[in-house]
Design an enzyme around this catalytic site. Structure first.
Site, PDB file in Angstrom:
ATOM      1  N   ASP A 147       1.664   9.137  -6.081  1.00 39.52           N
ATOM      2  CA  ASP A 147       1.648  10.594  -5.913  1.00 39.52           C
ATOM      3  C   ASP A 147       1.884  11.018  -4.477  1.00 39.52           C
ATOM      4  O   ASP A 147       2.023  12.212  -4.196  1.00 39.52           O
ATOM      5  CB  ASP A 147       0.326  11.182  -6.436  1.00 39.52           C
ATOM      6  CG  ASP A 147      -0.900  10.616  -5.748  1.00 39.52           C
ATOM      7  OD1 ASP A 147      -0.777   9.566  -5.090  1.00 39.52           O
ATOM      8  OD2 ASP A 147      -1.988  11.205  -5.866  1.00 39.52           O
ATOM      9  N   GLU A 159     -10.927   2.885   7.471  1.00 36.96           N
ATOM     10  CA  GLU A 159      -9.968   3.865   8.008  1.00 36.96           C
ATOM     11  C   GLU A 159     -10.750   5.059   8.550  1.00 36.96           C
ATOM     12  O   GLU A 159     -10.927   5.211   9.750  1.00 36.96           O
ATOM     13  CB  GLU A 159      -8.983   4.325   6.941  1.00 36.96           C
ATOM     14  CG  GLU A 159      -7.954   5.305   7.496  1.00 36.96           C
ATOM     15  CD  GLU A 159      -7.155   6.023   6.414  1.00 36.96           C
ATOM     16  OE1 GLU A 159      -6.090   6.550   6.745  1.00 36.96           O
ATOM     17  OE2 GLU A 159      -7.600   6.071   5.261  1.00 36.96           O
ATOM     18  N   HIS A 163       1.179   4.967  -2.333  1.00 34.34           N
ATOM     19  CA  HIS A 163       0.631   5.815  -3.390  1.00 34.34           C
ATOM     20  C   HIS A 163       1.761   6.503  -4.153  1.00 34.34           C
ATOM     21  O   HIS A 163       2.616   7.158  -3.546  1.00 34.34           O
ATOM     22  CB  HIS A 163      -0.309   6.872  -2.797  1.00 34.34           C
ATOM     23  CG  HIS A 163      -1.582   6.291  -2.260  1.00 34.34           C
ATOM     24  ND1 HIS A 163      -2.736   6.216  -3.007  1.00 34.34           N
ATOM     25  CD2 HIS A 163      -1.880   5.740  -1.054  1.00 34.34           C
ATOM     26  CE1 HIS A 163      -3.702   5.665  -2.284  1.00 34.34           C
ATOM     27  NE2 HIS A 163      -3.202   5.366  -1.087  1.00 34.34           N
ATOM     28  N   ASP A 222       1.870   3.948   2.874  1.00 31.76           N
ATOM     29  CA  ASP A 222       0.797   4.812   2.393  1.00 31.76           C
ATOM     30  C   ASP A 222       1.362   5.954   1.552  1.00 31.76           C
ATOM     31  O   ASP A 222       1.420   5.864   0.340  1.00 31.76           O
ATOM     32  CB  ASP A 222      -0.050   5.334   3.551  1.00 31.76           C
ATOM     33  CG  ASP A 222      -1.452   5.750   3.110  1.00 31.76           C
ATOM     34  OD1 ASP A 222      -1.819   5.480   1.947  1.00 31.76           O
ATOM     35  OD2 ASP A 222      -2.187   6.321   3.929  1.00 31.76           O
ATOM     36  N   HIS A 259      -9.964   0.641  -0.356  1.00 32.05           N
ATOM     37  CA  HIS A 259      -9.752   1.441   0.846  1.00 32.05           C
ATOM     38  C   HIS A 259     -11.013   1.333   1.711  1.00 32.05           C
ATOM     39  O   HIS A 259     -12.098   1.750   1.296  1.00 32.05           O
ATOM     40  CB  HIS A 259      -9.529   2.910   0.487  1.00 32.05           C
ATOM     41  CG  HIS A 259      -8.115   3.241   0.111  1.00 32.05           C
ATOM     42  ND1 HIS A 259      -7.560   2.849  -1.084  1.00 32.05           N
ATOM     43  CD2 HIS A 259      -7.157   3.947   0.761  1.00 32.05           C
ATOM     44  CE1 HIS A 259      -6.306   3.313  -1.156  1.00 32.05           C
ATOM     45  NE2 HIS A 259      -6.036   3.967  -0.042  1.00 32.05           N
ATOM     46  N   GLY A 314     -10.277   7.379  -1.931  1.00 30.06           N
ATOM     47  CA  GLY A 314     -11.009   8.631  -1.747  1.00 30.06           C
ATOM     48  C   GLY A 314     -11.831   8.585  -0.471  1.00 30.06           C
ATOM     49  O   GLY A 314     -11.778   7.616   0.290  1.00 30.06           O
ATOM     50  N   HIS A 362       0.852  -1.197   0.000  1.00 30.18           N
ATOM     51  CA  HIS A 362       0.000   0.000   0.000  1.00 30.18           C
ATOM     52  C   HIS A 362       0.887   1.247   0.000  1.00 30.18           C
ATOM     53  O   HIS A 362       1.330   1.721   1.052  1.00 30.18           O
ATOM     54  CB  HIS A 362      -0.912  -0.006   1.239  1.00 30.18           C
ATOM     55  CG  HIS A 362      -2.022   0.990   1.177  1.00 30.18           C
ATOM     56  ND1 HIS A 362      -3.354   0.649   1.254  1.00 30.18           N
ATOM     57  CD2 HIS A 362      -2.013   2.345   1.040  1.00 30.18           C
ATOM     58  CE1 HIS A 362      -4.116   1.733   1.177  1.00 30.18           C
ATOM     59  NE2 HIS A 362      -3.307   2.777   1.056  1.00 30.18           N
TER      60      HIS A 362
END
Length: 384
Positions: A23, A212, A21, A318, A209, A182, A19
């Protein structure tokens, strides 16, 4: 054993990351350089890499969702051309290899990289090319790493089926699966059932996702309605685990102690038991979870209790830029603040490799040929 596990020793251990990202892991220096190239205004005016890195970290730590989300505006802004996507992807691989990662899945949302005229296909092909170039350079430097991508659809948007079709189309070219990301609240994954049905019809892997920012309903829907293979974060599964008269969420530090001293004192609800019984992988990200308020601290993060209860826990970063983190930092924090030892790190790494969206024989080769031997060598220097 934990006292002997220095950051230097941990850095040398093989790691598996599921996991992360794309970006959320851009180098600060790259953001600074590419922003200047395209004329994008950054929020830091001193023009230094250090100042920009600190702005990203402080914004993510601020407790303000607005400020946290603003950080991605600046990384996504510099990932809008083929050349820039290629560079960011390549640097991602090199940074992970330098941290001892031997397998990783890097996720990104192709729909967020179309502002300068690229098509969805061109975005995917640029990232794929960058990942392959990074792998080749890392291997040449003696740090072999395998990096696959996950294509993410934004749960508040309406392109999930299109992105799912893209993931299936490119799965033989390094795209390992699909993700929905998102805001959880108000945007349930069941809004994207057409995407999930397409993936299942083509025997494709996907994670969601869930659990959380939102609680148990998010987890239940991701698994029972959508059929997710893994849960992104999934930390709120502890809301269904009882401790005394309350839940693990009410007193996570006590829950961690109970999980070590007397696991039977923690009572699993039906959903929590289902997640454990079916070995659903949990993509847990301690530093990020603390930043977003999903966990109170590293020491009190539910990952420790869940690990002691033998959930299929995996450890992840993350957003490396926003959390100023790495796999070495995540592991070191659990050793120093939550009492983890070498066996725990080996176990969580093996969990992640077992849970990867990679063919079984390739997973087994990394476990038997890389992970087990390296941890065995490390264990020779420790005396519990």
């Amino acid at each position: 054993m934990s006292a002997s596990l220095t950051r230097e020793v941990i850095h040398g251990l093989p790691k598996v990351l599921l996991h992360d990202h794309l970006d959320g892991g851009v180098r600060p220096a790259t953001v600074l350089e590419l922003a200047a190239e395209i004329g994008h205004e950054l929020p830091v005016t001193d023009g230094t890499v250090e100042g920009l890195a600190e702005w990203f970290r402080a914004s993510a730590d601020s407790g303000s969702l607005v400020r946290y989300l603003e950080t991605f505006e600046h990384t996504v802004a510099v990932m809008q051309t083929r050349e820039h996507l290629f560079r960011v992807a390549k640097e991602c691989v090199l940074d992970l290899a330098a941290d001892g990662v031997v397998y990783a899945e890097s996720r990104y949302a192709p729909e967020q990289h179309l502002e300068r005229g690229l098509t969805l296909e061109e975005v995917v092909e640029a990232v794929n090319a960058g990942l392959r170039a990074g792998e080749a350079e890392a291997a040449a430097a003696g740090r072999p790493v395998v990096v696959r991508s996950l294509l993410t659809a934004m749960r508040h948007a309406a392109r999930s089926l299109e992105i799912a079709e893209l993931a299936v189309r490119y799965r033989d070219e390094g795209v390992a699966g699909f993700d929905i990301a998102g805001a959880e609240a108000g945007f349930p994954p069941s809004r994207h059932l057409a995407a999930f049905e397409h993936l299942k019809a083509h025997n494709a892997h996907f994670t969601i996702h869930a659990g959380e920012a939102f609680g148990l309903p998010s987890i239940w829907e991701a698994l029972q309605v959508c059929g997710a293979d893994r849960l992104g974060h999934g930390v709120r599964v502890v809301d269904d685990i009882a401790l005394g008269e309350g839940t693990v969420t009410d007193d996570p530090e006590a829950a961690n102690r109970a999980a070590v001293e007397d696991p039977s004192s923690l009572r699993l609800g039906r959903l929590a038991a289902y997640v454990r019984d079916t070995r659903v992988p949990l993509e847990m990200c301690p530093h990020s979870n603390v930043q977003t308020g999903a966990a109170p601290s590293i020491a009190a993060h539910p990952i420790t209790a869940l690990a002691r209860l033998r959930y299929r826990v995996t450890l992840n970063t993350d957003n490396r830029l926003m959390s100023d983190t790495s796999m070495t930092k995540e592991m070191t924090a659990l050793v120093e603040q939550a009492g983890w030892g070498l066996d725990d790190l080996r176990w969580v790494t093996t969990n992640a490799m077992k849970s990867a969206f990679l063919p079984f024989d390739e997973r087994l080769e990394l476990i038997e040929g890389t992970i087990k031997p390296a941890y065995a060598r490390a264990a020779e220097g420790f005396h519990p």
